[in-house]
Design a protein around this motif. Sequence first.
Motif, PDB file in Angstrom:
ATOM      1  N   SER A 160       0.838  -1.202   0.000  1.00  0.00           N
ATOM      2  CA  SER A 160       0.000   0.000   0.000  1.00  0.00           C
ATOM      3  C   SER A 160       0.870   1.249   0.000  1.00  0.00           C
ATOM      4  N   ALA A 161       1.932   1.230   0.797  1.00  0.00           N
ATOM      5  CA  ALA A 161       2.864   2.362   0.822  1.00  0.00           C
ATOM      6  C   ALA A 161       3.550   2.524  -0.527  1.00  0.00           C
ATOM      7  N   LEU A 162       3.912   1.392  -1.124  1.00  0.00           N
ATOM      8  CA  LEU A 162       4.561   1.442  -2.433  1.00  0.00           C
ATOM      9  C   LEU A 162       3.609   1.994  -3.492  1.00  0.00           C
ATOM     10  N   GLY A 163       2.326   1.623  -3.393  1.00  0.00           N
ATOM     11  CA  GLY A 163       1.353   2.067  -4.367  1.00  0.00           C
ATOM     12  C   GLY A 163       0.959   3.522  -4.214  1.00  0.00           C
ATOM     13  N   SER A 164       1.213   4.122  -3.052  1.00  0.00           N
ATOM     14  CA  SER A 164       0.828   5.524  -2.839  1.00  0.00           C
ATOM     15  C   SER A 164       2.035   6.440  -2.839  1.00  0.00           C
ATOM     16  N   VAL A 165       2.845   6.339  -1.794  1.00  0.00           N
ATOM     17  CA  VAL A 165       4.016   7.206  -1.679  1.00  0.00           C
ATOM     18  C   VAL A 165       5.018   6.914  -2.799  1.00  0.00           C
ATOM     19  N   GLY A 166       5.166   5.632  -3.139  1.00  0.00           N
ATOM     20  CA  GLY A 166       6.085   5.267  -4.216  1.00  0.00           C
ATOM     21  C   GLY A 166       5.662   5.861  -5.545  1.00  0.00           C
ATOM     22  N   ALA A 167       4.345   5.842  -5.816  1.00  0.00           N
ATOM     23  CA  ALA A 167       3.840   6.411  -7.071  1.00  0.00           C
ATOM     24  C   ALA A 167       4.064   7.917  -7.115  1.00  0.00           C
ATOM     25  N   VAL A 168       3.854   8.595  -5.985  1.00  0.00           N
ATOM     26  CA  VAL A 168       4.083  10.044  -5.925  1.00  0.00           C
ATOM     27  C   VAL A 168       5.550  10.355  -6.173  1.00  0.00           C
ATOM     28  N   GLY A 169       6.446   9.557  -5.563  1.00  0.00           N
ATOM     29  CA  GLY A 169       7.877   9.770  -5.760  1.00  0.00           C
ATOM     30  C   GLY A 169       8.292   9.594  -7.206  1.00  0.00           C
ATOM     31  N   CYS A 170       7.772   8.543  -7.843  1.00  0.00           N
ATOM     32  CA  CYS A 170       8.090   8.322  -9.267  1.00  0.00           C
ATOM     33  C   CYS A 170       7.544   9.447 -10.131  1.00  0.00           C
ATOM     34  N   ALA A 171       6.315   9.889  -9.819  1.00  0.00           N
ATOM     35  CA  ALA A 171       5.713  10.972 -10.588  1.00  0.00           C
ATOM     36  C   ALA A 171       6.514  12.256 -10.429  1.00  0.00           C
ATOM     37  N   ALA A 172       7.037  12.497  -9.216  1.00  0.00           N
ATOM     38  CA  ALA A 172       7.814  13.715  -8.969  1.00  0.00           C
ATOM     39  C   ALA A 172       9.076  13.747  -9.820  1.00  0.00           C
ATOM     40  N   LEU A 173       9.642  12.577 -10.099  1.00  0.00           N
ATOM     41  CA  LEU A 173      10.848  12.521 -10.922  1.00  0.00           C
ATOM     42  C   LEU A 173      10.585  13.039 -12.335  1.00  0.00           C
ATOM     43  N   PHE A 174       9.347  12.854 -12.817  1.00  0.00           N
ATOM     44  CA  PHE A 174       9.007  13.317 -14.163  1.00  0.00           C
ATOM     45  C   PHE A 174       9.075  14.833 -14.282  1.00  0.00           C
ATOM     46  N   LEU A 175       8.968  15.527 -13.143  1.00  0.00           N
ATOM     47  CA  LEU A 175       9.023  16.990 -13.173  1.00  0.00           C
ATOM     48  C   LEU A 175      10.396  17.491 -13.594  1.00  0.00           C
ATOM     49  N   GLU A 199      -0.652  11.115 -11.087  1.00  0.00           N
ATOM     50  CA  GLU A 199       0.040  12.036 -10.188  1.00  0.00           C
ATOM     51  C   GLU A 199       0.836  13.086 -10.963  1.00  0.00           C
ATOM     52  N   VAL A 200       1.386  12.696 -12.113  1.00  0.00           N
ATOM     53  CA  VAL A 200       2.079  13.679 -12.956  1.00  0.00           C
ATOM     54  C   VAL A 200       1.102  14.782 -13.363  1.00  0.00           C
ATOM     55  N   GLY A 201      -0.115  14.373 -13.756  1.00  0.00           N
ATOM     56  CA  GLY A 201      -1.133  15.355 -14.110  1.00  0.00           C
ATOM     57  C   GLY A 201      -1.528  16.220 -12.925  1.00  0.00           C
ATOM     58  N   ASP A 202      -1.631  15.611 -11.746  1.00  0.00           N
ATOM     59  CA  ASP A 202      -1.983  16.375 -10.545  1.00  0.00           C
ATOM     60  C   ASP A 202      -0.900  17.391 -10.205  1.00  0.00           C
ATOM     61  N   PHE A 203       0.361  16.986 -10.341  1.00  0.00           N
ATOM     62  CA  PHE A 203       1.472  17.927 -10.104  1.00  0.00           C
ATOM     63  C   PHE A 203       1.351  19.124 -11.039  1.00  0.00           C
ATOM     64  N   ALA A 204       1.017  18.852 -12.297  1.00  0.00           N
ATOM     65  CA  ALA A 204       0.903  19.937 -13.277  1.00  0.00           C
ATOM     66  C   ALA A 204      -0.186  20.924 -12.870  1.00  0.00           C
ATOM     67  N   ILE A 205      -1.332  20.397 -12.394  1.00  0.00           N
ATOM     68  CA  ILE A 205      -2.431  21.265 -11.974  1.00  0.00           C
ATOM     69  C   ILE A 205      -2.028  22.100 -10.759  1.00  0.00           C
TER      70      ILE A 205
END
Length: 244
Positions: free
Chosen positions: A9-24, A146-152
């Motif tokens: 669950s942690a990997l699916g939430s915090v891990g996804a946010v961390g990966c998405a942040a790298l795209f920035l 999450e990448v889209g959410d970061f953009a917003i």
Amino acid sequence: MLLWIMGFSALGSVGAVGCAALFLFFPESIRKVLIPCLISYATGTLLGAAFLGMLPNALLQAPAVSVMATVLAGMVGFFVLEKLVIWRHSHDAEGQVDDRAASLILIGDAFHNFVDGVLIAAAFLTSVPLGITTAFAVIAHEIPQEVGDFAILLDSGYCRGKALLMNGLSSITTLPGAMIAYYWLAETREATPYILAIAAASFIYIATADLIPMLHRQANAIASLRQLVLLLAGIGTIAGFHFG
């Protein structure tokens, strides 16, 4: 089992946010190429998890009519929820667009991630392979979202640090969702197939109503072939977990 559930669950939430942040940190030109690829792969993992994992397991535990009726009700429910979100966005466009849109994104994400935690717990309580594939499908579709959410959030005036913090806070609701579901479903195992049916409805709806229309925006032959290959790769990844 609880450690498996909380870990994934942690990997699916915090891990996804961390990966998405790298795209920035990637140039926009690279993001435009990578995001559609990730969406194609995520579509395959969602469909694979729903049709190869969740529904077969649910049908083993409850009558087919009840399971499929739950899937149908779930898809109608997600349609209504999405209509309400779209209506709220349209209404907000008349007023304070930035603050309200950002707040709506964060609140919606928090609820969505809470539900993801419930789905992951229900899957693990059915079997460990199903739990892993469900968590994997959650991660795959959460990253482009999450990448889209970061953009917003950035467009709404948030700095990168605040956008990351707020997205991180909204993502950790996966953990209480998983914890509550673990203890509740441990006492009421008869509810598990119906939670799996709702999970399948969620994955099918996200894949067909949200992600596939995004893929259709690229209509040239090369892009379409790439999308098909990646979609099949996503399905193959899930199939490998279940049948490999």
